[in-house]
Design a protein around this motif. Sequence first.
Motif, PDB file in Angstrom:
ATOM      1  N   VAL A 306      -2.589   0.623  -8.671  1.00 34.29           N
ATOM      2  CA  VAL A 306      -2.622   0.536 -10.130  1.00 34.29           C
ATOM      3  C   VAL A 306      -2.294   1.885 -10.762  1.00 34.29           C
ATOM      4  N   LEU A 307      -2.877   2.958 -10.240  1.00 32.34           N
ATOM      5  CA  LEU A 307      -2.633   4.282 -10.823  1.00 32.34           C
ATOM      6  C   LEU A 307      -1.203   4.752 -10.586  1.00 32.34           C
ATOM      7  N   CYS A 308      -0.633   4.399  -9.432  1.00 30.88           N
ATOM      8  CA  CYS A 308       0.789   4.701  -9.212  1.00 30.88           C
ATOM      9  C   CYS A 308       1.647   3.965 -10.243  1.00 30.88           C
ATOM     10  N   GLY A 309       1.274   2.723 -10.544  1.00 36.21           N
ATOM     11  CA  GLY A 309       2.003   1.973 -11.558  1.00 36.21           C
ATOM     12  C   GLY A 309       1.913   2.616 -12.922  1.00 36.21           C
ATOM     13  N   VAL A 310       0.713   3.080 -13.282  1.00 39.62           N
ATOM     14  CA  VAL A 310       0.531   3.748 -14.575  1.00 39.62           C
ATOM     15  C   VAL A 310       1.400   4.996 -14.660  1.00 39.62           C
ATOM     16  N   VAL A 311       1.368   5.816 -13.603  1.00 39.85           N
ATOM     17  CA  VAL A 311       2.106   7.080 -13.614  1.00 39.85           C
ATOM     18  C   VAL A 311       3.614   6.840 -13.575  1.00 39.85           C
ATOM     19  N   CYS A 312       4.036   5.936 -12.698  1.00 41.19           N
ATOM     20  CA  CYS A 312       5.479   5.773 -12.462  1.00 41.19           C
ATOM     21  C   CYS A 312       6.168   4.889 -13.492  1.00 41.19           C
ATOM     22  N   GLU A 313       5.434   3.970 -14.091  1.00 38.16           N
ATOM     23  CA  GLU A 313       6.065   3.013 -15.001  1.00 38.16           C
ATOM     24  C   GLU A 313       5.776   3.284 -16.472  1.00 38.16           C
ATOM     25  N   ASP A 314       4.641   3.933 -16.761  1.00 43.34           N
ATOM     26  CA  ASP A 314       4.223   4.092 -18.157  1.00 43.34           C
ATOM     27  C   ASP A 314       4.361   5.520 -18.677  1.00 43.34           C
ATOM     28  N   LYS A 334      -5.910  13.307 -15.248  1.00 41.10           N
ATOM     29  CA  LYS A 334      -6.934  12.461 -14.634  1.00 41.10           C
ATOM     30  C   LYS A 334      -6.330  11.543 -13.570  1.00 41.10           C
ATOM     31  N   ALA A 335      -5.140  11.002 -13.833  1.00 40.62           N
ATOM     32  CA  ALA A 335      -4.504  10.114 -12.857  1.00 40.62           C
ATOM     33  C   ALA A 335      -4.118  10.881 -11.592  1.00 40.62           C
ATOM     34  N   PHE A 336      -3.526  12.052 -11.743  1.00 36.99           N
ATOM     35  CA  PHE A 336      -3.136  12.854 -10.585  1.00 36.99           C
ATOM     36  C   PHE A 336      -4.360  13.317  -9.798  1.00 36.99           C
ATOM     37  N   ALA A 337      -5.446  13.650 -10.505  1.00 36.92           N
ATOM     38  CA  ALA A 337      -6.663  14.098  -9.819  1.00 36.92           C
ATOM     39  C   ALA A 337      -7.208  13.004  -8.901  1.00 36.92           C
ATOM     40  N   VAL A 338      -7.199  11.759  -9.392  1.00 37.46           N
ATOM     41  CA  VAL A 338      -7.675  10.649  -8.568  1.00 37.46           C
ATOM     42  C   VAL A 338      -6.704  10.366  -7.430  1.00 37.46           C
TER      43      VAL A 338
END
Length: 461
Positions: A306-314, A334-338
């Motif tokens: 899910v977080l890869c989708g947020v970073v890569c698509e949004d 925050k996304a990269f930290a997780v």
Amino acid sequence: MDGVDEVENDTSSHSRGDQSPVMERNPSPPPETADGDEGEDVDAIGDTVYSKHWLFSTLTRLIQMVTEHSEEDSEGQTQLSDDEEEDLCRVWDMAMDKDVACLLQEFKATDILLGVISKSHCPRLTEICVGILGNIACFPDTCLTLSQDEDLRAVLLLLFGDTDPPTLLETARLVLTCLSQKDVSSLWLLQIKQQASVRSNLLFIMSSSTNTDLLEKVGELVNKLFDLDEELMKSWIAAQPSEEGSDGESRLDLASCLLEAIRQLRSESPNGLEVYLHTIHLLTTVDEGVQMFASCDGPGKAVWDVLCGVVCEDLCQPNDLPVLLQEQKDILVKAFAVLQVLYQCRDQWSDDHDTSLPLIGSLLRVIQYLSECKDESSSKEDEQLQALAELTAEFLADICIYLTKDAVAGLVKEGYLTERTCRTALESLLPDFRSSSEHLQAMLSEADPQMADAVRKLFPI
């Protein structure tokens, strides 16, 4: 707040009439006010134009109102008349004034509202009463008095099992307000630990609600709880989904519920998304959280996807202007930290040892945009952008040290790794991550010798 999406809660709802552990009688009326012939100045509340007499009369009518509603229909829901709702909403607005909030305490309004909430069969009435308490709690002195009432704390926390979204929203707002007051936060934390239903009810809301405002506020509340009390967070992590609490309620999985809220808010609310990402990041700061994500049957892979989708698509897309990083920097940090923490343990739940090429591409793009922002910015350094730059470089270094020739060839083929982005990446990696820089150049020499030669002129190994 009307017209919000309904939250269905078949497993954790409570009848309002059964919620209060203490209210078996009608609430007492407020104490008598001064004689009404002392003039308008005496009747005014503090420096406001609000009337003490009107407020007293409204509270008295509120007691009569809930008594009449209880007598009319002890089971089904009831409705407020337009006049009743208008007057109560006026009190709700008035309670935002400190003088009014103090007078409401003097009138014992907290006890009155607690009694009304306990007996109410009208969702709108309950919402308004909780909203009034929420405004009273905005001031330290009145918040302290309110929070010292254990029965009030218990009844309000039971409301998280309600099915009415506006009531849930006001309840979350009130509890969050109290938790933000350092003098009373410990009282609420203790009560929350004692009432196991709070956890299951909040997780149910996060996993099932489609109400954006409610999800945001509940996310802020859970985030605040974890930020204040690490032991509470650990206990919520440790409660396994298969377990049943002493109250017989099945336990929901914390990470999965957070993830469902992220899916719901992803395209609707950047602020809400940031709050939930921060909460997941808090989970990765304790060993129990890391172990949960590293478990082969845990939520690690789902969170990663899910977080890869947020970073890569949004976020940070190829056609975006670099300046958009200013708007996205908090979410990206925050996304990269997780993701960086999950990357360290993904071998436990993934057979695929090649990191997502789009994710590496996003890291390279962020570094490129950061470089361009730095060139265009003033001399004043943006601390959050600097934190993003350091985190992104560190995460990229973790990945680069394990890159294969095929992975680098794929990055070049997809256009993620160009001579320009490679130069910028190496600039970010050096001098702190020399081994990662040298490995990237070595793999590039095998995958694309021509580009490697051009880069080597600027960064000789």
